[in-house]
Design a protein around this motif. Structure first.
Motif, PDB file in Angstrom:
ATOM      1  N   ALA A 185       0.832  -1.205   0.000  1.00 46.45           N
ATOM      2  CA  ALA A 185       0.000   0.000   0.000  1.00 46.45           C
ATOM      3  C   ALA A 185       0.867   1.256   0.000  1.00 46.45           C
ATOM      4  N   ALA A 186       1.980   1.236   0.762  1.00 47.65           N
ATOM      5  CA  ALA A 186       2.877   2.395   0.787  1.00 47.65           C
ATOM      6  C   ALA A 186       3.540   2.595  -0.576  1.00 47.65           C
ATOM      7  N   ALA A 187       3.930   1.486  -1.236  1.00 52.73           N
ATOM      8  CA  ALA A 187       4.545   1.590  -2.556  1.00 52.73           C
ATOM      9  C   ALA A 187       3.538   2.148  -3.571  1.00 52.73           C
ATOM     10  N   LEU A 188       2.278   1.722  -3.446  1.00 51.22           N
ATOM     11  CA  LEU A 188       1.248   2.252  -4.343  1.00 51.22           C
ATOM     12  C   LEU A 188       1.017   3.736  -4.089  1.00 51.22           C
ATOM     13  N   ASP A 189       1.101   4.154  -2.843  1.00 48.13           N
ATOM     14  CA  ASP A 189       0.973   5.576  -2.521  1.00 48.13           C
ATOM     15  C   ASP A 189       2.071   6.375  -3.216  1.00 48.13           C
ATOM     16  N   ARG A 190       3.311   5.872  -3.155  1.00 46.30           N
ATOM     17  CA  ARG A 190       4.412   6.569  -3.822  1.00 46.30           C
ATOM     18  C   ARG A 190       4.223   6.566  -5.344  1.00 46.30           C
ATOM     19  N   LEU A 191       3.693   5.464  -5.866  1.00 44.28           N
ATOM     20  CA  LEU A 191       3.438   5.388  -7.301  1.00 44.28           C
ATOM     21  C   LEU A 191       2.409   6.443  -7.726  1.00 44.28           C
ATOM     22  N   VAL A 192       1.327   6.520  -6.985  1.00 45.66           N
ATOM     23  CA  VAL A 192       0.269   7.482  -7.323  1.00 45.66           C
ATOM     24  C   VAL A 192       0.787   8.910  -7.244  1.00 45.66           C
ATOM     25  N   ALA A 193       1.602   9.206  -6.235  1.00 42.70           N
ATOM     26  CA  ALA A 193       2.137  10.563  -6.080  1.00 42.70           C
ATOM     27  C   ALA A 193       3.053  10.940  -7.241  1.00 42.70           C
ATOM     28  N   ALA A 194       3.689   9.944  -7.875  1.00 40.91           N
ATOM     29  CA  ALA A 194       4.636  10.229  -8.961  1.00 40.91           C
ATOM     30  C   ALA A 194       3.964  10.336 -10.330  1.00 40.91           C
ATOM     31  N   LEU A 195       2.684   9.973 -10.423  1.00 45.09           N
ATOM     32  CA  LEU A 195       2.016  10.012 -11.724  1.00 45.09           C
ATOM     33  C   LEU A 195       1.802  11.454 -12.174  1.00 45.09           C
ATOM     34  N   PRO A 196       1.988  11.740 -13.464  1.00 41.75           N
ATOM     35  CA  PRO A 196       1.750  13.114 -13.952  1.00 41.75           C
ATOM     36  C   PRO A 196       0.279  13.469 -13.810  1.00 41.75           C
TER      37      PRO A 196
END
Length: 628
Positions: free
Chosen positions: A156-167
């Protein structure tokens, strides 16, 4: 909200992982739950630790359902790529990754699931080694067990970082919602679901469903009623309005009016997919974009480049709403089952659209090669290459193609290829001279004839090309200088001058005997060789000025009969001549009967006279005849 596709080859473990993350069941069909095999697209969503909502589109992993898989991953910006710890990298893993890479997905997280059944380390390293060779090289890897819950907080934390990095998506972008489900709700009508990648949809909007107008009567996002949804979002849209709504199915598209080019032909740049063998490309393929899968034919344009890239023209079996720059996946539908297991992927090319409204190829040898060379010169899709190919594109054309306009239009909302536009004034001058030589009696080249001669798409472009010595007069393009007359007409006019008295008008038969028909007379009038009055009366040039000089010597005011007698002419000539003098201001009507020359007596007009009548039409006094 963000939307993430869950891809990979494991089915039961993948669905279990989504279920553990969201608390929702992604497998909608009883058969899926019984067999532990994802067959259809599944949907689930949850809130991440940051509070950001994320939705998952769970796609099938089996090779038989590749078309369904592509429909799910097509519209999404990121992927949760799943590999099983007890199986490692599999042929289906490769095919799913090839599809994601070809679609341009650059953001993802690797989940090594079933970590409770085997050491996740070897599968993790094997998968990361493959991901490092493509655009998902920076993906985080997390070992997790959907059954025991181990590793779920880290995922879940990795997905949070992924979402934050999306344009961030553009909320004002035109809408294109690829439909992945369509169904009917009693009392509401047709409901369409899909992933909205950008733009916004609001209740009351008018959109196009496969080109037919529909109205948004209701809207949900994650099963909550909303008045509007902004991409990226999972949405369910209740529409009404056209027959297309009742027939809608997966692969249909809901779009903003005028914002997309609906086309069945496009020129593309083909890049071979990883591990594809495009040496022998079948003539019939399936093109995938969004949730659509459309059979198509491919015509190569030129030879392949050094890296295997090539250009081609695609002809789709049905129209799709496309922009320049869109990427379509081309899949070989004829590959036998087991090809994937043998390491051969069925996705052959990523096809980037370079022109979504290409002109028909000329029927001549080498036309396809020449078009391929033209496309190869364009480093990136854009307005410049399109204008070189088309010559002219309207602002609406460019908007529908998804291409920014290159500055201001040249005229009438049209943009032009700069080199072509610079050359057109000289071509117009040549065309005008050729027209004058072929039509010596015409007053000039009509604007429509000029448009056709230059191959322009709109007559509004013609005036912007007129340069001296050309001039635009009354919808015709004229050459500089006084217009001349053909020798035959000039001789006939000379003979007429020699035969006519100053205020004598030849009859139609006399003109015809001299070879002066209506077109010849009109040319002579334009050249100043004749004076034409109303009623078909023709006089010698300057007759109006001479008549005014005679009438000034009369007692003021005077009648038509007095003017006729002073000019030694007929009533047939006097009436239109006096009306012509009125129009020029050389005489002035004072009443139904009387006129006066304004310059007489220093310009002073007699007092006590009635004002001029409103009607400009001449009405003869009672009892007057039509001849002297």
């Amino acid at each position: 909200m963000q939307v993430i596709a869950t891809a990979g080859h494991v089915d039961h473990g993948k669905s279990t992982l989504v279920r553990a993350l969201t608390g929702m069941e992604p497998d909608r069909l009883e058969e899926e739950r019984r067999r532990g095999l994802t067959i259809e697209l599944g949907y689930a969503w949850t809130s991440l630790p940051s509070g950001e909502q994320v939705a998952f589109v769970d796609v099938p992993g089996h090779e038989r359902f590749l078309a369904t898989t592509l429909a799910g991953v097509g519209p999404v910006p990121a992927a949760l790529f799943v590999v099983a710890a007890d199986e490692g990298w599999m042929p289906q893993s490769e095919e799913h990754l090839v599809a994601l890479e070809a679609l341009g997905v650059r953001h993802g997280v690797l989940a090594v699931t079933r970590a409770d059944l085997a050491d996740p380390g070897p599968a993790r390293e094997e998968a990361l080694a493959r991901l490092r060779r493509g655009p998902l090289a920076g993906a985080e890897a997390v070992a997790v067990s959907g059954r025991t819950g181990a590793g779920l907080p880290a995922l879940a934390a990795a997905l949070d970082r992924l979402v934050a990095a999306l344009p961030p998506p553009d909320p004002d972008a035109p809408v294109r919602l690829w439909v992945d489900r369509a169904f009917t709700v009693r009392g509401s009508g047709t409901v369409l679901t899909g992933t909205l990648p950008a733009g916004r949809i609001a209740v009351g909007d008018t959109l196009l469903l496969d080109g037919e107008e529909v109205r948004v009567r209701g809207l949900q996002s994650l099963k909550r009623d909303v008045t509007q949804a902004v991409g990226v979002a999972r949405v369910a849209v209740n529409v009404r309005g056209s027959g297309a709504a009742a027939q809608a199915a997966r692969g249909a598209a809901l779009t903003s009016p005028g914002a997309w080019a609906r086309t069945a032909a496009l020129d593309v740049r083909l890049v071979p997919a990883a591990r594809a063998d495009p040496a022998s490309v079948p003539s019939r393929l399936v093109a995938h974009i969004g949730s659509a899968a459309v059979p198509c034919s491919l015509r190569p344009l030129g030879a392949p480049g050094p890296q295997g890239e090539r250009h081609a023209r695609l002809r789709l079996d049905r129209e799709l709403p496309l922009h320049v720059g869109d990427v379509l996946l081309l899949r070989d539908p004829g590959r036998a089952r087991g090809d994937t297991a043998a390491g051969r992927v069925r996705v052959l090319f990523a096809a980037t659209a370079l022109d979504v409204r290409p002109a028909p190829l000329p029927r001549r040898r080498g036309a396809a090669r020449a078009r391929g060379e033209e496309l190869a010169k364009a480093a990136e899709p854009g307005a410049g290459p399109l204008l070189r190919a088309h010559g002219f594109l309207s602002a609406a054309d460019l908007r529908a193609m998804g291409v920014p306009a290159p500055g201001e239009p040249v005229a009438g909302g049209w943009h032009a290829d700069p080199a072509l536009w610079r050359a057109l004034p000289a071509r117009l001058a040549e065309a005008a001279r050729a027209y004058a030589a072929a039509h010596p009696l015409d007053p000039g080249m009509p604007v429509e004839a000029a448009r056709r001669a230059l191959g322009l798409p709109d007559r509004r472009l013609v005036p912007a090309l007129v340069r001296p010595p050309l001039a635009l007069d009354g919808g015709r393009i004229t050459l500089g200088g006084a217009p001349g007359l053909p020798p035959r007409v000039a001789e006939a006019v000379r003979r007429l001058h020699a035969e006519l008295a100053p205020f004598e008008a030849p009859e139609a038969g006399t003109l015809a005997a001299l070879g002066l028909g209506p077109r010849e007379v009109a040319a002579a009038v334009r050249a100043g060789a004749l004076l034409r009055l109303g009623g078909g009366v023709v006089l010698l040039p300057g007759a109006d000025e001479r008549a005014a000089a005679v009438l000034r010597r009369l007692p003021q005011p005077f009648t038509v009969s007095q003017a006729r007698q002073a000019l030694h002419t007929t009533r047939r000539v006097a009436v239109p001549l006096l009306e012509h003098l009125d129009a020029r201001g050389l005489t002035r009507r004072l009443s139904e009967v009387l006129r006066q020359c304004p310059e007489v007596a220093g310009g002073a007009m007699p007092s006590g006279l009635p004002p001029p009548p409103r009607s400009a039409a001449w009405r003869s006094p009672p009892g007057s005849g039509t001849r002297p």
